[in-house]
Design a protein around this motif. Structure first.
Motif, PDB file in Angstrom:
ATOM      1  N   VAL A   2     -21.739  -4.487 -10.321  1.00 41.00           N
ATOM      2  CA  VAL A   2     -21.526  -3.700  -9.107  1.00 41.00           C
ATOM      3  C   VAL A   2     -20.421  -4.339  -8.263  1.00 41.00           C
ATOM      4  O   VAL A   2     -19.536  -3.652  -7.756  1.00 41.00           O
ATOM      5  N   ALA A   3     -20.453  -5.653  -8.126  1.00 48.69           N
ATOM      6  CA  ALA A   3     -19.438  -6.363  -7.339  1.00 48.69           C
ATOM      7  C   ALA A   3     -18.054  -6.205  -7.960  1.00 48.69           C
ATOM      8  O   ALA A   3     -17.069  -5.994  -7.242  1.00 48.69           O
ATOM      9  N   ALA A   4     -17.963  -6.282  -9.285  1.00 50.31           N
ATOM     10  CA  ALA A   4     -16.672  -6.135  -9.961  1.00 50.31           C
ATOM     11  C   ALA A   4     -16.130  -4.721  -9.762  1.00 50.31           C
ATOM     12  O   ALA A   4     -14.933  -4.535  -9.497  1.00 50.31           O
ATOM     13  N   GLY A   5     -16.984  -3.727  -9.869  1.00 50.50           N
ATOM     14  CA  GLY A   5     -16.557  -2.351  -9.639  1.00 50.50           C
ATOM     15  C   GLY A   5     -16.177  -2.103  -8.189  1.00 50.50           C
ATOM     16  O   GLY A   5     -15.213  -1.388  -7.901  1.00 50.50           O
ATOM     17  N   ARG A   6     -16.919  -2.714  -7.273  1.00 48.90           N
ATOM     18  CA  ARG A   6     -16.645  -2.538  -5.842  1.00 48.90           C
ATOM     19  C   ARG A   6     -15.259  -3.081  -5.472  1.00 48.90           C
ATOM     20  O   ARG A   6     -14.561  -2.504  -4.641  1.00 48.90           O
ATOM     21  N   LYS A   7     -14.847  -4.181  -6.123  1.00 51.04           N
ATOM     22  CA  LYS A   7     -13.515  -4.733  -5.839  1.00 51.04           C
ATOM     23  C   LYS A   7     -12.416  -3.722  -6.192  1.00 51.04           C
ATOM     24  O   LYS A   7     -11.424  -3.606  -5.474  1.00 51.04           O
ATOM     25  N   ILE A   8     -12.599  -2.988  -7.274  1.00 54.59           N
ATOM     26  CA  ILE A   8     -11.620  -1.963  -7.668  1.00 54.59           C
ATOM     27  C   ILE A   8     -11.608  -0.837  -6.646  1.00 54.59           C
ATOM     28  O   ILE A   8     -10.537  -0.371  -6.240  1.00 54.59           O
ATOM     29  N   VAL A   9     -12.785  -0.428  -6.192  1.00 54.24           N
ATOM     30  CA  VAL A   9     -12.869   0.632  -5.178  1.00 54.24           C
ATOM     31  C   VAL A   9     -12.217   0.163  -3.882  1.00 54.24           C
ATOM     32  O   VAL A   9     -11.432   0.905  -3.266  1.00 54.24           O
ATOM     33  N   SER A  59      -8.515   0.195  -4.158  1.00 56.44           N
ATOM     34  CA  SER A  59      -8.050   1.581  -4.135  1.00 56.44           C
ATOM     35  C   SER A  59      -8.072   2.141  -2.719  1.00 56.44           C
ATOM     36  O   SER A  59      -7.131   2.830  -2.296  1.00 56.44           O
ATOM     37  N   LEU A  60      -9.120   1.847  -1.969  1.00 52.29           N
ATOM     38  CA  LEU A  60      -9.186   2.292  -0.570  1.00 52.29           C
ATOM     39  C   LEU A  60      -8.049   1.692   0.250  1.00 52.29           C
ATOM     40  O   LEU A  60      -7.442   2.378   1.077  1.00 52.29           O
ATOM     41  N   LYS A  61      -7.770   0.435   0.010  1.00 51.62           N
ATOM     42  CA  LYS A  61      -6.672  -0.229   0.725  1.00 51.62           C
ATOM     43  C   LYS A  61      -5.338   0.458   0.415  1.00 51.62           C
ATOM     44  O   LYS A  61      -4.529   0.699   1.314  1.00 51.62           O
ATOM     45  N   LEU A  62      -5.117   0.794  -0.860  1.00 51.07           N
ATOM     46  CA  LEU A  62      -3.878   1.453  -1.260  1.00 51.07           C
ATOM     47  C   LEU A  62      -3.699   2.793  -0.558  1.00 51.07           C
ATOM     48  O   LEU A  62      -2.578   3.233  -0.321  1.00 51.07           O
ATOM     49  N   LEU A  63      -4.818   3.435  -0.221  1.00 49.99           N
ATOM     50  CA  LEU A  63      -4.791   4.770   0.379  1.00 49.99           C
ATOM     51  C   LEU A  63      -4.717   4.767   1.908  1.00 49.99           C
ATOM     52  O   LEU A  63      -4.652   5.825   2.527  1.00 49.99           O
ATOM     53  N   GLN A  64      -4.701   3.606   2.532  1.00 49.48           N
ATOM     54  CA  GLN A  64      -4.709   3.525   3.992  1.00 49.48           C
ATOM     55  C   GLN A  64      -3.594   4.308   4.678  1.00 49.48           C
ATOM     56  O   GLN A  64      -3.834   4.925   5.719  1.00 49.48           O
ATOM     57  N   ILE A 108       0.851  -1.184   0.000  1.00 53.80           N
ATOM     58  CA  ILE A 108       0.000   0.000   0.000  1.00 53.80           C
ATOM     59  C   ILE A 108       0.888   1.236   0.000  1.00 53.80           C
ATOM     60  O   ILE A 108       2.096   1.138   0.206  1.00 53.80           O
ATOM     61  N   GLY A 109       0.312   2.385  -0.268  1.00 53.57           N
ATOM     62  CA  GLY A 109       1.068   3.630  -0.232  1.00 53.57           C
ATOM     63  C   GLY A 109       1.614   4.052  -1.579  1.00 53.57           C
ATOM     64  O   GLY A 109       1.210   3.550  -2.632  1.00 53.57           O
ATOM     65  N   ASP A 110       2.567   4.983  -1.534  1.00 50.20           N
ATOM     66  CA  ASP A 110       3.074   5.662  -2.729  1.00 50.20           C
ATOM     67  C   ASP A 110       3.541   4.728  -3.837  1.00 50.20           C
ATOM     68  O   ASP A 110       3.070   4.828  -4.976  1.00 50.20           O
ATOM     69  N   GLU A 113     -13.140   8.069   6.191  1.00 46.97           N
ATOM     70  CA  GLU A 113     -13.804   7.215   5.214  1.00 46.97           C
ATOM     71  C   GLU A 113     -14.309   8.032   4.021  1.00 46.97           C
ATOM     72  O   GLU A 113     -14.117   7.659   2.868  1.00 46.97           O
ATOM     73  N   GLN A 114     -14.926   9.162   4.308  1.00 43.68           N
ATOM     74  CA  GLN A 114     -15.452  10.005   3.238  1.00 43.68           C
ATOM     75  C   GLN A 114     -14.328  10.596   2.384  1.00 43.68           C
ATOM     76  O   GLN A 114     -14.398  10.593   1.158  1.00 43.68           O
ATOM     77  N   ASP A 115     -13.273  11.085   3.031  1.00 40.67           N
ATOM     78  CA  ASP A 115     -12.148  11.648   2.279  1.00 40.67           C
ATOM     79  C   ASP A 115     -11.443  10.585   1.442  1.00 40.67           C
ATOM     80  O   ASP A 115     -10.977  10.858   0.339  1.00 40.67           O
ATOM     81  N   ALA A 116     -11.369   9.372   1.971  1.00 39.99           N
ATOM     82  CA  ALA A 116     -10.750   8.279   1.211  1.00 39.99           C
ATOM     83  C   ALA A 116     -11.560   7.991  -0.057  1.00 39.99           C
ATOM     84  O   ALA A 116     -10.985   7.769  -1.124  1.00 39.99           O
ATOM     85  N   LEU A 117     -12.879   8.034   0.056  1.00 36.83           N
ATOM     86  CA  LEU A 117     -13.714   7.828  -1.130  1.00 36.83           C
ATOM     87  C   LEU A 117     -13.515   8.965  -2.142  1.00 36.83           C
ATOM     88  O   LEU A 117     -13.469   8.726  -3.344  1.00 36.83           O
ATOM     89  N   HIS A 118     -13.384  10.190  -1.633  1.00 32.85           N
ATOM     90  CA  HIS A 118     -13.089  11.312  -2.531  1.00 32.85           C
ATOM     91  C   HIS A 118     -11.736  11.095  -3.217  1.00 32.85           C
ATOM     92  O   HIS A 118     -11.585  11.370  -4.411  1.00 32.85           O
ATOM     93  N   ALA A 119     -10.761  10.597  -2.462  1.00 33.87           N
ATOM     94  CA  ALA A 119      -9.429  10.354  -3.023  1.00 33.87           C
ATOM     95  C   ALA A 119      -9.472   9.250  -4.078  1.00 33.87           C
ATOM     96  O   ALA A 119      -8.759   9.327  -5.088  1.00 33.87           O
ATOM     97  N   VAL A 120     -10.302   8.228  -3.864  1.00 36.23           N
ATOM     98  CA  VAL A 120     -10.469   7.170  -4.871  1.00 36.23           C
ATOM     99  C   VAL A 120     -11.065   7.770  -6.140  1.00 36.23           C
ATOM    100  O   VAL A 120     -10.598   7.484  -7.252  1.00 36.23           O
TER     101      VAL A 120
END
Length: 189
Positions: A116-123, A126-131, A78-80, A137-144
């Motif tokens: 929806v499930a296939a798209g959710r896996k990508i999201v 992406s959320l995991k990468l941004l941990q 995860i990360g940069d 939670e809301q800002d992480a979704l904005h970052a995704v």
């Protein structure tokens, strides 16, 4: 009519993917696919319920393939560094699979549970990468959304021939990703 021996849904889907990747998403018709498979168009109905259903399956297939490429590029990190690799893999996927990518973007059906499930896996990836950035939670979704917009915008401009300057595109992508990551780092301090 019984299905042709050796022809199954996976073969139909893979041939359809080849068509959209080589000729564009809009070029896919049942007649074109049947010709490629060397069968009569009505025979396709043994495997698909029609063109809209096939395009929905292509959308799921494209999203699943994109996810697999992104997940592999992250190497479980995860990360940069992981985000840089994932960003590059995303762009390279689109370069190789423009039609499948377009299918996943155009044929969005929020009532299709598979899509929806296939798209959710990508999201979720992406959320995991941004941990590491400690975002709410809301800002992480904005970052995704920001990362997706950055990557989608880049590939869209590239595909349309909009980058006309004699400047390495991969270096431009890394420059843009570095600035995106710097912004996340500043917001997490």
């Amino acid at each position: 009519m019984s299905p042709r021996i050796g022809l199954d849904f996976d073969k139909v889907l893979n041939e359809a993917a080849e068509i959209v990747d080589s000729e564009g998403f809009g070029s896919l018709t049942l007649a074109v696919l049947a010709k490629k498979l060397n069968i009569r168009p009505p025979s396709l109905y043994n495997h698909v319920a029609g063109l809209p259903a096939l395009k929905q399956k292509l959308a799921v297939f494209g999203l699943e393939r994109l996810f697999a490429v992104m997940e592999e590029a992250s190497k479980g990190e995860i990360g940069d560094a992981a985000i840089r690799r994932v960003g590059a893999s995303y762009v390279n996927f689109v370069r190789s699979h423009q039609g499948l990518y377009e299918a996943g973007c155009k044929a969005v059906d929020h009532n299709d549970k598979e899509q929806v499930a296939a798209g959710r896996k990508i999201v979720e990836l992406s959320l995991k990468l941004l941990q590491p950035y400690g975002l709410s939670e809301q800002d992480a979704l904005h970052a995704v959304r920001g990362l997706r917009s950055l990557l989608h915008g880049f590939v869209s401009i590239e595909q349309s021939g909009g980058f006309g300057l004699d400047l390495d595109l991969d270096q431009s992508l890394q420059f843009i990703l570095d600035r995106y990551l710097a912004g996340l780092q500043r917001s997490s301090n």
